[in-house]
Design a protein around this motif. Structure first.
Motif, PDB file in Angstrom:
ATOM      1  N   THR A 186     -63.104  10.822  18.898  1.00 31.08           N
ATOM      2  CA  THR A 186     -62.443  10.436  17.653  1.00 31.08           C
ATOM      3  C   THR A 186     -61.356  11.444  17.262  1.00 31.08           C
ATOM      4  O   THR A 186     -60.271  11.064  16.798  1.00 31.08           O
ATOM      5  CB  THR A 186     -63.473  10.311  16.516  1.00 31.08           C
ATOM      6  OG1 THR A 186     -64.474   9.335  16.883  1.00 31.08           O
ATOM      7  CG2 THR A 186     -62.810   9.879  15.220  1.00 31.08           C
ATOM      8  N   LYS A 187     -61.653  12.707  17.464  1.00 30.60           N
ATOM      9  CA  LYS A 187     -60.670  13.741  17.139  1.00 30.60           C
ATOM     10  C   LYS A 187     -59.413  13.624  18.003  1.00 30.60           C
ATOM     11  O   LYS A 187     -58.326  14.037  17.585  1.00 30.60           O
ATOM     12  CB  LYS A 187     -61.298  15.121  17.324  1.00 30.60           C
ATOM     13  CG  LYS A 187     -62.328  15.487  16.271  1.00 30.60           C
ATOM     14  CD  LYS A 187     -62.921  16.864  16.546  1.00 30.60           C
ATOM     15  CE  LYS A 187     -63.983  17.221  15.506  1.00 30.60           C
ATOM     16  NZ  LYS A 187     -64.586  18.552  15.790  1.00 30.60           N
ATOM     17  N   HIS A 191     -54.371  10.919  20.985  1.00 31.87           N
ATOM     18  CA  HIS A 191     -54.044  11.341  22.346  1.00 31.87           C
ATOM     19  C   HIS A 191     -54.374  10.237  23.349  1.00 31.87           C
ATOM     20  O   HIS A 191     -53.570   9.921  24.248  1.00 31.87           O
ATOM     21  CB  HIS A 191     -54.823  12.615  22.693  1.00 31.87           C
ATOM     22  CG  HIS A 191     -54.777  12.985  24.141  1.00 31.87           C
ATOM     23  ND1 HIS A 191     -53.675  13.572  24.731  1.00 31.87           N
ATOM     24  CD2 HIS A 191     -55.710  12.835  25.130  1.00 31.87           C
ATOM     25  CE1 HIS A 191     -53.927  13.772  26.017  1.00 31.87           C
ATOM     26  NE2 HIS A 191     -55.143  13.335  26.280  1.00 31.87           N
ATOM     27  N   PHE A 192     -55.556   9.655  23.211  1.00 32.12           N
ATOM     28  CA  PHE A 192     -55.970   8.620  24.159  1.00 32.12           C
ATOM     29  C   PHE A 192     -55.128   7.355  24.027  1.00 32.12           C
ATOM     30  O   PHE A 192     -54.897   6.648  25.015  1.00 32.12           O
ATOM     31  CB  PHE A 192     -57.460   8.301  23.972  1.00 32.12           C
ATOM     32  CG  PHE A 192     -58.372   9.435  24.373  1.00 32.12           C
ATOM     33  CD1 PHE A 192     -58.381   9.902  25.678  1.00 32.12           C
ATOM     34  CD2 PHE A 192     -59.205  10.047  23.442  1.00 32.12           C
ATOM     35  CE1 PHE A 192     -59.204  10.952  26.053  1.00 32.12           C
ATOM     36  CE2 PHE A 192     -60.026  11.092  23.806  1.00 32.12           C
ATOM     37  CZ  PHE A 192     -60.028  11.549  25.112  1.00 32.12           C
ATOM     38  N   PHE A 193     -54.667   7.048  22.809  1.00 31.55           N
ATOM     39  CA  PHE A 193     -53.875   5.834  22.602  1.00 31.55           C
ATOM     40  C   PHE A 193     -52.450   5.942  23.160  1.00 31.55           C
ATOM     41  O   PHE A 193     -51.710   4.954  23.153  1.00 31.55           O
ATOM     42  CB  PHE A 193     -53.837   5.465  21.114  1.00 31.55           C
ATOM     43  CG  PHE A 193     -54.906   4.479  20.729  1.00 31.55           C
ATOM     44  CD1 PHE A 193     -54.668   3.110  20.840  1.00 31.55           C
ATOM     45  CD2 PHE A 193     -56.147   4.903  20.287  1.00 31.55           C
ATOM     46  CE1 PHE A 193     -55.644   2.188  20.507  1.00 31.55           C
ATOM     47  CE2 PHE A 193     -57.135   3.992  19.953  1.00 31.55           C
ATOM     48  CZ  PHE A 193     -56.895   2.631  20.062  1.00 31.55           C
ATOM     49  N   LYS A 204     -59.665   7.786  31.146  1.00 35.53           N
ATOM     50  CA  LYS A 204     -59.212   9.069  30.610  1.00 35.53           C
ATOM     51  C   LYS A 204     -60.261   9.645  29.651  1.00 35.53           C
ATOM     52  O   LYS A 204     -60.524  10.860  29.658  1.00 35.53           O
ATOM     53  CB  LYS A 204     -57.886   8.875  29.885  1.00 35.53           C
ATOM     54  CG  LYS A 204     -57.123  10.147  29.580  1.00 35.53           C
ATOM     55  CD  LYS A 204     -55.735   9.815  29.049  1.00 35.53           C
ATOM     56  CE  LYS A 204     -54.916  11.090  28.834  1.00 35.53           C
ATOM     57  NZ  LYS A 204     -53.537  10.781  28.345  1.00 35.53           N
ATOM     58  N   MET A 205     -60.839   8.784  28.841  1.00 30.67           N
ATOM     59  CA  MET A 205     -61.884   9.205  27.915  1.00 30.67           C
ATOM     60  C   MET A 205     -63.106   9.700  28.683  1.00 30.67           C
ATOM     61  O   MET A 205     -63.704  10.726  28.339  1.00 30.67           O
ATOM     62  CB  MET A 205     -62.275   8.030  27.000  1.00 30.67           C
ATOM     63  CG  MET A 205     -61.167   7.620  26.026  1.00 30.67           C
ATOM     64  SD  MET A 205     -61.423   5.949  25.320  1.00 30.67           S
ATOM     65  CE  MET A 205     -62.959   6.165  24.432  1.00 30.67           C
ATOM     66  N   TYR A 206     -63.435   8.983  29.731  1.00 29.19           N
ATOM     67  CA  TYR A 206     -64.598   9.339  30.546  1.00 29.19           C
ATOM     68  C   TYR A 206     -64.388  10.711  31.199  1.00 29.19           C
ATOM     69  O   TYR A 206     -65.276  11.569  31.175  1.00 29.19           O
ATOM     70  CB  TYR A 206     -64.840   8.270  31.614  1.00 29.19           C
ATOM     71  CG  TYR A 206     -66.171   8.397  32.321  1.00 29.19           C
ATOM     72  CD1 TYR A 206     -67.247   7.594  31.961  1.00 29.19           C
ATOM     73  CD2 TYR A 206     -66.372   9.332  33.338  1.00 29.19           C
ATOM     74  CE1 TYR A 206     -68.469   7.705  32.585  1.00 29.19           C
ATOM     75  CE2 TYR A 206     -67.590   9.456  33.969  1.00 29.19           C
ATOM     76  CZ  TYR A 206     -68.635   8.645  33.587  1.00 29.19           C
ATOM     77  OH  TYR A 206     -69.860   8.771  34.215  1.00 29.19           O
ATOM     78  N   ARG A 207     -63.202  10.903  31.790  1.00 30.04           N
ATOM     79  CA  ARG A 207     -62.916  12.173  32.472  1.00 30.04           C
ATOM     80  C   ARG A 207     -62.958  13.351  31.503  1.00 30.04           C
ATOM     81  O   ARG A 207     -63.421  14.442  31.846  1.00 30.04           O
ATOM     82  CB  ARG A 207     -61.552  12.109  33.164  1.00 30.04           C
ATOM     83  CG  ARG A 207     -61.530  11.267  34.430  1.00 30.04           C
ATOM     84  CD  ARG A 207     -60.276  11.558  35.247  1.00 30.04           C
ATOM     85  NE  ARG A 207     -59.060  11.253  34.498  1.00 30.04           N
ATOM     86  CZ  ARG A 207     -58.460  10.070  34.496  1.00 30.04           C
ATOM     87  NH1 ARG A 207     -58.972   9.061  35.204  1.00 30.04           N
ATOM     88  NH2 ARG A 207     -57.348   9.880  33.800  1.00 30.04           N
ATOM     89  N   ASP A 229     -63.166   0.420  18.476  1.00 27.86           N
ATOM     90  CA  ASP A 229     -62.166   1.250  17.812  1.00 27.86           C
ATOM     91  C   ASP A 229     -61.085   1.738  18.777  1.00 27.86           C
ATOM     92  O   ASP A 229     -59.939   1.977  18.384  1.00 27.86           O
ATOM     93  CB  ASP A 229     -62.811   2.461  17.151  1.00 27.86           C
ATOM     94  CG  ASP A 229     -63.680   2.060  15.967  1.00 27.86           C
ATOM     95  OD1 ASP A 229     -63.455   0.980  15.406  1.00 27.86           O
ATOM     96  OD2 ASP A 229     -64.597   2.840  15.610  1.00 27.86           O
ATOM     97  N   PHE A 230     -61.459   1.861  20.046  1.00 29.34           N
ATOM     98  CA  PHE A 230     -60.517   2.368  21.053  1.00 29.34           C
ATOM     99  C   PHE A 230     -59.946   1.266  21.964  1.00 29.34           C
ATOM    100  O   PHE A 230     -59.252   1.554  22.913  1.00 29.34           O
ATOM    101  CB  PHE A 230     -61.206   3.447  21.904  1.00 29.34           C
ATOM    102  CG  PHE A 230     -61.287   4.801  21.244  1.00 29.34           C
ATOM    103  CD1 PHE A 230     -60.463   5.837  21.657  1.00 29.34           C
ATOM    104  CD2 PHE A 230     -62.178   5.031  20.202  1.00 29.34           C
ATOM    105  CE1 PHE A 230     -60.529   7.095  21.063  1.00 29.34           C
ATOM    106  CE2 PHE A 230     -62.252   6.270  19.605  1.00 29.34           C
ATOM    107  CZ  PHE A 230     -61.430   7.311  20.011  1.00 29.34           C
ATOM    108  N   ASP A 231     -60.334   0.026  21.657  1.00 33.38           N
ATOM    109  CA  ASP A 231     -59.848  -1.121  22.428  1.00 33.38           C
ATOM    110  C   ASP A 231     -60.103  -0.960  23.914  1.00 33.38           C
ATOM    111  O   ASP A 231     -59.237  -1.194  24.763  1.00 33.38           O
ATOM    112  CB  ASP A 231     -58.334  -1.326  22.198  1.00 33.38           C
ATOM    113  CG  ASP A 231     -58.022  -1.731  20.773  1.00 33.38           C
ATOM    114  OD1 ASP A 231     -58.901  -2.347  20.122  1.00 33.38           O
ATOM    115  OD2 ASP A 231     -56.920  -1.405  20.305  1.00 33.38           O
TER     116      ASP A 231
END
Length: 232
Positions: A186-187, A191-193, A204-207, A229-231
């Protein structure tokens, strides 16, 4: 026989070749009141700590033989290692393996290092289990490391596998690992989007979480909890 470290002053070797010599005077050093200089007439023999002076009964009239000289050098090395360890431990907790590696890098003899570690252990100054628990708690709280990364770091510091695993369990059992991962993601949501491809975003989130040292199951649960929330 005590093996001198490389870098000992040549004067010590010169003195050892002239022994035996009688100690004719003992004087307190000007810059360090806890150290003493031993002399034969006007010839400086060796400097010693107050502890070495007491332990080896060094005083005026004592004959400094080659054997006694070796004992002095060994006692001084022992005291240097003790002082070094006290300095390290005053800054933060250390495991016994970590202390030994640091002392070896300084060139101290392994056998004397082990003797000092035995003394510290007997006095309760060293406790690998306590060190491991504090280390694990610190990395979990302030670095947000997961159990895999914490355990790997402990093993690298020479902490035994059972102790490392116990330390990791002691902190992971008290923390919701999935929620920690959710908070970390969440923080960094913005960046992820930046990644527009949803599959690549998920990867990317997993890594990111895997790199933090969280288990595959924990990472999967965390991503699944916030997938909407992160689609992903």
């Amino acid at each position: 026989m005590y093996k001198k470290r490389d870098g000992n002053p040549r004067e010590k070797q010169d003195i050892s070749e002239k022994l035996p010599l009688k100690i004719t005077s003992v004087s307190t050093q000007k810059k360090r009141k806890d150290r003493f200089s031993l002399f034969h007439d006007d010839t400086f023999l060796v400097g010693v700590s107050s502890q070495t002076l007491i332990d080896l009964s060094l005083k005026k009239g004592v004959e400094l033989t080659p054997f006694l000289f070796e004992k002095i050098l060994e006692a001084e090395e022992y005291q240097k290692i003790k002082d070094t360890f006290y300095d390290y431990l005053s800054r933060r907790d250390h495991g016994s393996f970590e202390l030994k590696q640091k002392a070896l890098k300084k060139g101290y003899p392994a056998n004397i290092i082990d003797n000092v570690l035995d003394e510290f252990d007997q006095k309760g100054l060293l406790n690998d289990e306590s060190f491991a628990k504090k280390f694990a708690a610190d990395k979990a709280e302030f670095k947000n490391w997961g159990p895999i990364k914490i355990k790997a770091a402990l093993r690298k510091k020479g902490v035994g596998k059972p102790v490392a695993e116990k330390a990791v369990r002691s902190i992971t059992n008290d923390l919701d690992q999935v929620q920690i991962c959710v908070d970390l993601l969440t923080k960094r949501k913005r960046h992820f989007f930046r990644e527009t491809d949803t599959l690549k975003r998920k990867q990317k989130m997993y890594r990111y979480l895997a790199g933090k040292g969280f288990t595959a199951s924990t990472v999967t649960k965390a991503i699944d909890r916030i997938k909407n929330d992160f689609d992903v």
